[in-house]
Design a protein around this motif. Structure first.
Motif, PDB file in Angstrom:
ATOM      1  N   ASP A 316      88.561  22.809 -57.785  1.00 63.67           N
ATOM      2  CA  ASP A 316      88.873  22.534 -59.189  1.00 63.67           C
ATOM      3  C   ASP A 316      87.590  22.633 -60.008  1.00 63.67           C
ATOM      4  O   ASP A 316      86.488  22.490 -59.476  1.00 63.67           O
ATOM      5  CB  ASP A 316      89.459  21.124 -59.333  1.00 63.67           C
ATOM      6  CG  ASP A 316      90.850  21.035 -58.748  1.00 63.67           C
ATOM      7  OD1 ASP A 316      91.476  22.102 -58.540  1.00 63.67           O
ATOM      8  OD2 ASP A 316      91.317  19.908 -58.484  1.00 63.67           O
ATOM      9  N   CYS A 317      87.759  22.849 -61.293  1.00 60.81           N
ATOM     10  CA  CYS A 317      86.610  22.933 -62.196  1.00 60.81           C
ATOM     11  C   CYS A 317      85.820  21.613 -62.144  1.00 60.81           C
ATOM     12  O   CYS A 317      86.387  20.538 -62.248  1.00 60.81           O
ATOM     13  CB  CYS A 317      87.102  23.203 -63.612  1.00 60.81           C
ATOM     14  SG  CYS A 317      85.797  23.134 -64.848  1.00 60.81           S
ATOM     15  N   ASP A 318      84.503  21.732 -61.962  1.00 62.45           N
ATOM     16  CA  ASP A 318      83.631  20.553 -61.914  1.00 62.45           C
ATOM     17  C   ASP A 318      83.736  19.721 -63.188  1.00 62.45           C
ATOM     18  O   ASP A 318      83.578  18.510 -63.175  1.00 62.45           O
ATOM     19  CB  ASP A 318      82.152  20.990 -61.826  1.00 62.45           C
ATOM     20  CG  ASP A 318      81.799  21.528 -60.459  1.00 62.45           C
ATOM     21  OD1 ASP A 318      82.498  21.178 -59.496  1.00 62.45           O
ATOM     22  OD2 ASP A 318      80.814  22.292 -60.369  1.00 62.45           O
ATOM     23  N   LEU A 319      83.978  20.435 -64.304  1.00 61.89           N
ATOM     24  CA  LEU A 319      83.870  19.801 -65.611  1.00 61.89           C
ATOM     25  C   LEU A 319      85.197  19.191 -66.060  1.00 61.89           C
ATOM     26  O   LEU A 319      85.271  18.017 -66.402  1.00 61.89           O
ATOM     27  CB  LEU A 319      83.406  20.856 -66.634  1.00 61.89           C
ATOM     28  CG  LEU A 319      82.800  20.334 -67.918  1.00 61.89           C
ATOM     29  CD1 LEU A 319      81.501  19.593 -67.628  1.00 61.89           C
ATOM     30  CD2 LEU A 319      82.530  21.500 -68.879  1.00 61.89           C
ATOM     31  N   CYS A 320      86.272  20.014 -66.041  1.00 60.05           N
ATOM     32  CA  CYS A 320      87.527  19.549 -66.628  1.00 60.05           C
ATOM     33  C   CYS A 320      88.626  19.370 -65.584  1.00 60.05           C
ATOM     34  O   CYS A 320      89.756  19.053 -65.931  1.00 60.05           O
ATOM     35  CB  CYS A 320      87.988  20.510 -67.725  1.00 60.05           C
ATOM     36  SG  CYS A 320      88.637  22.061 -67.080  1.00 60.05           S
ATOM     37  N   LYS A 321      88.313  19.622 -64.307  1.00 64.18           N
ATOM     38  CA  LYS A 321      89.288  19.489 -63.208  1.00 64.18           C
ATOM     39  C   LYS A 321      90.411  20.524 -63.291  1.00 64.18           C
ATOM     40  O   LYS A 321      91.425  20.388 -62.622  1.00 64.18           O
ATOM     41  CB  LYS A 321      89.894  18.081 -63.160  1.00 64.18           C
ATOM     42  CG  LYS A 321      88.877  16.969 -62.972  1.00 64.18           C
ATOM     43  CD  LYS A 321      88.294  16.985 -61.573  1.00 64.18           C
ATOM     44  CE  LYS A 321      87.046  16.118 -61.489  1.00 64.18           C
ATOM     45  NZ  LYS A 321      86.030  16.634 -60.596  1.00 64.18           N
ATOM     46  N   LYS A 348      85.656  30.670 -61.778  1.00 66.79           N
ATOM     47  CA  LYS A 348      85.755  30.562 -63.232  1.00 66.79           C
ATOM     48  C   LYS A 348      86.905  29.644 -63.577  1.00 66.79           C
ATOM     49  O   LYS A 348      87.994  29.771 -63.017  1.00 66.79           O
ATOM     50  CB  LYS A 348      86.066  31.941 -63.828  1.00 66.79           C
ATOM     51  CG  LYS A 348      84.871  32.675 -64.359  1.00 66.79           C
ATOM     52  CD  LYS A 348      85.352  33.893 -65.161  1.00 66.79           C
ATOM     53  CE  LYS A 348      84.211  34.849 -65.415  1.00 66.79           C
ATOM     54  NZ  LYS A 348      84.631  36.239 -65.309  1.00 66.79           N
ATOM     55  N   CYS A 349      86.678  28.758 -64.526  1.00 64.36           N
ATOM     56  CA  CYS A 349      87.742  27.845 -64.940  1.00 64.36           C
ATOM     57  C   CYS A 349      88.744  28.586 -65.826  1.00 64.36           C
ATOM     58  O   CYS A 349      88.373  29.462 -66.607  1.00 64.36           O
ATOM     59  CB  CYS A 349      87.146  26.673 -65.703  1.00 64.36           C
ATOM     60  SG  CYS A 349      88.382  25.454 -66.158  1.00 64.36           S
ATOM     61  N   SER A 350      90.023  28.213 -65.688  1.00 62.60           N
ATOM     62  CA  SER A 350      91.043  28.867 -66.513  1.00 62.60           C
ATOM     63  C   SER A 350      91.189  28.161 -67.858  1.00 62.60           C
ATOM     64  O   SER A 350      91.859  28.638 -68.757  1.00 62.60           O
ATOM     65  CB  SER A 350      92.381  28.882 -65.780  1.00 62.60           C
ATOM     66  OG  SER A 350      92.723  27.553 -65.420  1.00 62.60           O
ATOM     67  N   GLN A 351      90.546  26.985 -67.997  1.00 64.36           N
ATOM     68  CA  GLN A 351      90.723  26.213 -69.227  1.00 64.36           C
ATOM     69  C   GLN A 351      89.457  26.040 -70.050  1.00 64.36           C
ATOM     70  O   GLN A 351      89.520  25.719 -71.233  1.00 64.36           O
ATOM     71  CB  GLN A 351      91.266  24.813 -68.885  1.00 64.36           C
ATOM     72  CG  GLN A 351      92.627  24.858 -68.233  1.00 64.36           C
ATOM     73  CD  GLN A 351      93.037  23.513 -67.666  1.00 64.36           C
ATOM     74  OE1 GLN A 351      92.458  22.485 -67.997  1.00 64.36           O
ATOM     75  NE2 GLN A 351      94.041  23.516 -66.804  1.00 64.36           N
ATOM     76  N   CYS A 352      88.305  26.177 -69.414  1.00 62.09           N
ATOM     77  CA  CYS A 352      87.062  25.995 -70.160  1.00 62.09           C
ATOM     78  C   CYS A 352      86.050  27.020 -69.673  1.00 62.09           C
ATOM     79  O   CYS A 352      86.282  27.693 -68.671  1.00 62.09           O
ATOM     80  CB  CYS A 352      86.545  24.561 -69.996  1.00 62.09           C
ATOM     81  SG  CYS A 352      85.659  24.255 -68.458  1.00 62.09           S
ATOM     82  N   PRO A 353      84.924  27.179 -70.367  1.00 63.71           N
ATOM     83  CA  PRO A 353      83.975  28.245 -69.973  1.00 63.71           C
ATOM     84  C   PRO A 353      83.137  27.895 -68.741  1.00 63.71           C
ATOM     85  O   PRO A 353      82.341  28.717 -68.302  1.00 63.71           O
ATOM     86  CB  PRO A 353      83.067  28.375 -71.211  1.00 63.71           C
ATOM     87  CG  PRO A 353      83.581  27.431 -72.240  1.00 63.71           C
ATOM     88  CD  PRO A 353      84.499  26.465 -71.593  1.00 63.71           C
ATOM     89  N   HIS A 354      83.340  26.714 -68.185  1.00 64.62           N
ATOM     90  CA  HIS A 354      82.465  26.263 -67.105  1.00 64.62           C
ATOM     91  C   HIS A 354      82.622  27.091 -65.829  1.00 64.62           C
ATOM     92  O   HIS A 354      83.718  27.517 -65.476  1.00 64.62           O
ATOM     93  CB  HIS A 354      82.758  24.785 -66.803  1.00 64.62           C
ATOM     94  CG  HIS A 354      81.819  24.192 -65.804  1.00 64.62           C
ATOM     95  ND1 HIS A 354      80.510  23.895 -66.089  1.00 64.62           N
ATOM     96  CD2 HIS A 354      82.013  23.845 -64.506  1.00 64.62           C
ATOM     97  CE1 HIS A 354      79.934  23.387 -65.010  1.00 64.62           C
ATOM     98  NE2 HIS A 354      80.822  23.352 -64.037  1.00 64.62           N
ATOM     99  N   ILE A 355      81.509  27.304 -65.152  1.00 65.10           N
ATOM    100  CA  ILE A 355      81.499  28.003 -63.868  1.00 65.10           C
ATOM    101  C   ILE A 355      81.277  26.970 -62.761  1.00 65.10           C
ATOM    102  O   ILE A 355      80.354  26.169 -62.836  1.00 65.10           O
ATOM    103  CB  ILE A 355      80.340  29.036 -63.822  1.00 65.10           C
ATOM    104  CG1 ILE A 355      80.556  30.148 -64.855  1.00 65.10           C
ATOM    105  CG2 ILE A 355      80.176  29.620 -62.427  1.00 65.10           C
ATOM    106  CD1 ILE A 355      81.680  31.094 -64.518  1.00 65.10           C
TER     107      ILE A 355
HETATM  108 ZN    ZN Z   1      87.038  23.638 -66.715  1.00 67.27          ZN
END
Ligand code: ZN
Length: 721
Positions: A316-321, A348-355
């Protein structure tokens, strides 16, 4: 240009021809190829008339022969009457095919003897049955070579840099043993060369070509056996093989670090696990062949899977899960490299630009902290926890890209297969029978031993050996012995004796291929990872259906007492048969049919239940009670079942008799049913379906109860007329 697989395919096809056809084709091909090689600038040797006697009588009738020409670079001429090899063509494929054919033609007698040295189970007389396996060898050898490229991923220390190293070592290493006849002396040379990367000696190449003098004998020497076609560059593949063995054999020494073991022990809830193991062990002590240590191992494995380690497909995305998509490989940082992560996956996150980065750590101590990964990380960390808990443990590497653990059971005096990700203990045929894997090499590594344990994991040794194309069997035996001897140097004579005895016993165990039967648990397809991931790996197996076909029939005590009572408790996972006070362990042992069912333990909630396998959309389970052999009929049924549904999950319970009577029943209450009077047998069925989202499998649960609750969750009492 042709790939190695292409060449292999051609050779395999050629080998399937009738001996005289094969001999003619090979003789002709070699003559064509030799002419070209010896007269590289002479155009006429590169031109073949399709209508010529040579082509029409020797090449065309042989399956695979034309393919060999095309693989070498021959193309149809503009006039459509000739095949030509353009002057600009690279001759490497041509040479490789030549080499393969020559290897086949001169080396068959040797290969037979090297096969016979491998596990004793293969020593059976060659039979016609071998021919039937020939067709599998095409796909098998390609899948084996595909595996050997991808398998590097699961080797603990195999980073991209170490792979590169192995290839370059190979290039400069004397190809010691590529001629079959040289086998007896060359193994040692090739291994020492591989480990010390001694200066290049080019004698071997000369050796290969000069060795191949008698293609004309091919027909006379044609064997009744089918043999694996070794990879075109066997010297290179043996060096890579050796490298792979060495990496894992060195890696297991990490588990012996006392401080690391102490760190590992801090994570294990020893008291809880030992209390549970002790309770379960005492319940079945009189009837089980296992001892407390085996029971503790089961608890350790369950805890590891249910509570400690997490399976990661896409993190999962580190930032927004949020959910992520794989976006290639990243550059390892110095921190990553310190913990053995030569490979870093990028998401690559599908919801935010975070990698999100997913470094594939190889350091077992680091894995105690990250507690996540795929089978490589699971087996790596679990083997450490086993060593820390005092078990003798092996790290087991499967060349077709999986890893697990083996633990030595002192009660059984044998090595137990142990795959925490699959929650599989002592189910060695799970991969072949359940996942549909085509195994090739499976090697076990421990601090004091190394062994080829492939045979434990297969019930089809004869098919398997055809897929073993990465090295010569005689070479493998020698290399393993050499590595083992090196590690056991300095061991006390008492310990040495123990290890030697174990090795002999293990060898004997491998012989009994024919008596192996696949248990219900082994038929399960892969449990870990998402359905998508499992399908991508092609490991769903032929069928997810489990059919143990157990039938409850009345014992003499039941007959005397006029009824047969069966109960099942989910927390102890035990059936109790009232009449004889017999207990049987494991829910699967009592079911008549089951599909997509598993027993799940939630350590964090302290609950246990039967549920659908993860990713399945429906499941069913049936118990059968049959009086027909006793001559009795049913008078009355007392049935009580428990189940729970969540969200949109639905469970349908029904009772069906052999004479067509049927009714649905409600869970969580006791039924006294008289309408089955006169029937001889009844089935109790549960159908589980629906539920919401990724956890839908969990939304239909049978027999849910606390792990401390030992009351029965299923009761069927059949009262006789
Ligand atoms: Zn994210």
């Amino acid at each position: 240009m042709a790939t190695a697989n292409n060449v292999e395919d051609c050779i395999v096809k050629l080998l399937e021809n009738e001996p005289p056809v094969y001999a003619n084709a090979v003789k002709t091909l070699l003559r064509i190829f030799n002419n070209i090689q010896q007269n590289q600038s002479v155009e006429k040797f590169r031109k073949l008339r399709l209508s010529s006697k040579v082509v029409s009588e020797n090449i065309l009738p042989a399956n695979g022969a034309m393919e060999c020409l095309f693989a070498c670079g021959f193309v149809e001429d503009d006039d459509s009457e000739h095949l030509v090899l353009p002057m600009s063509s690279n001759l490497s494929t041509l040479k490789s095919i030549c080499h393969q054919i020559q290897l086949r033609s001169s080396g068959d007698s040797h290969k037979q003897s090297s096969l016979l040295q491998s596990p004793p189970s293969t020593t059976g007389p060659p039979t016609a049955a071998n021919n039937s396996t020939a067709s599998t060898s095409t796909s098998a050898s390609t899948s084996a070579s595909a595996a050997s490229t991808s398998a590097a991923a699961s080797t603990p220390a195999a980073s991209s840099s170490s792979l590169a190293a192995s290839t370059s070592t190979a290039a400069s290493t004397p190809a010691a043993a590529s001629t079959p006849a040289a086998a007896s002396t060359s193994a040692a040379a090739s291994t020492s060369a591989a480990s010390s990367s001694s200066p290049a000696a080019s004698t071997s190449t000369a050796n290969i070509t000069s060795k191949s003098s008698a293609p004309a004998n091919a027909a006379a020497k044609w064997p009744k056996w089918k043999f694996p076609v070794l990879t075109p560059n066997i010297a290179l593949s043996e060096v890579q093989f050796y490298h792979k063995l060495k990496v894992s054999f060195d890696h297991v020494l990490l588990y012996e670090d006392i401080q690391l073991q102490a760190k590992a022990l801090q994570y294990i809830p020893k008291d809880y696990l030992s209390q549970t193991a002790d309770r379960k062990y005492k319940q079945v002590k009189s009837t089980t062949k296992f001892d407390y240590a085996d029971f503790y191992l089961i608890e350790l494995m369950d805890w590891f899977r249910d509570d400690f380690f997490r399976w990661v497909n896409k993190p999962d995305c580190d930032l927004c899960k949020g959910k992520t998509q794989h976006a290639g490989m990243g550059k390892p940082s110095s921190e990553d490299l310190r913990y053995g992560a030569g490979r870093v996956e990028i998401y690559k996150c599908s919801q935010c630009p975070h990698i999100t980065r997913f470094p594939r750590y190889n350091d077992p101590g680091k894995l105690l902290e990250t507690r996540r990964g795929r089978c490589g990380e699971w087996a790596n960390c679990f083997t450490l926890l086993c060593r820390a808990s005092g078990y003798e443990a092996r790290y087991v590497l499967d060349w077709t890209d999986h890893v697990w653990t083996e633990v030595f059971s002192t009660s059984q005096q044998r090595w137990l297969h142990c795959d925490p990700g699959e929650k599989a203990l002592d189910k060695p045929l799970r991969y072949e029978a359940g996942w549909g894997k085509k195994l090739t090499y499976v090697v076990a590594f421990s601090k004091d031993d190394i062994n080829d344990v492939t045979w434990r994991y297969s019930a089809h040794h004869q098919d398997l050996i055809l897929r073993r194309t990465s090295c010569r069997e005689s070479w493998l035996i020698k290399v393993l012995k050499q590595l083992r001897d090196e590690r056991q140097k300095g061991m006390s004579s008492e310990l040495l004796r123990i290890h030697q005895l174990r090795l002999i016993k293990e060898g004997a165990e491998f012989i009994f291929e024919k008596t192996k039967t696949v248990s219900a648990g082994e038929m399960m397809s892969r449990q870990t990872g998402s359905l998508e991931w499992r399908q991508a790996r092609g490991e769903m197996g032929q069928s997810a259906k489990v059919t143990p076909h157990h039938t409850f029939t009345p014992s003499s005590t039941d007959l005397a007492q006029g009824h047969m009572k069966v109960t099942y408790c989910a927390s102890t996972n035990t059936y109790i048969l009232s009449g004889s006070q017999v207990k049987t362990h494991d829910w699967e042992t009592g079911v008549y049919e089951s599909e997509n069912m598993m027993r799940n333990v939630e350590v964090d909630w302290n609950m246990v239940y039967l549920a659908r396998t993860k990713g399945s959309t429906s499941a069913s389970v049936t118990w059968l009670f049959d009086l027909s052999s006793s001559g009795k009929t049913i008078k009355e049924l007392i049935i009580s079942v428990s189940s729970a549904t969540f969200h949109t999950g639905s469970i349908r319970w029904s009772v069906e008799a052999e004479d067509g009577k049927q009714m649905d029943i409600k869970p969580n209450m006791t039924h006294k049913l008289t309408n089955f009077s006169g029937s001889k047998s009844v089935k109790l069925c549960a159908h589980l379906a629906a539920g919401a989202g990724a956890d839908a499998w969990q939304h239909t649960q049978l027999f849910r109860q606390s792990r401390d609750d030992t009351s029965s969750t299923l009761l069927v009492d059949v009262i006789f007329n």
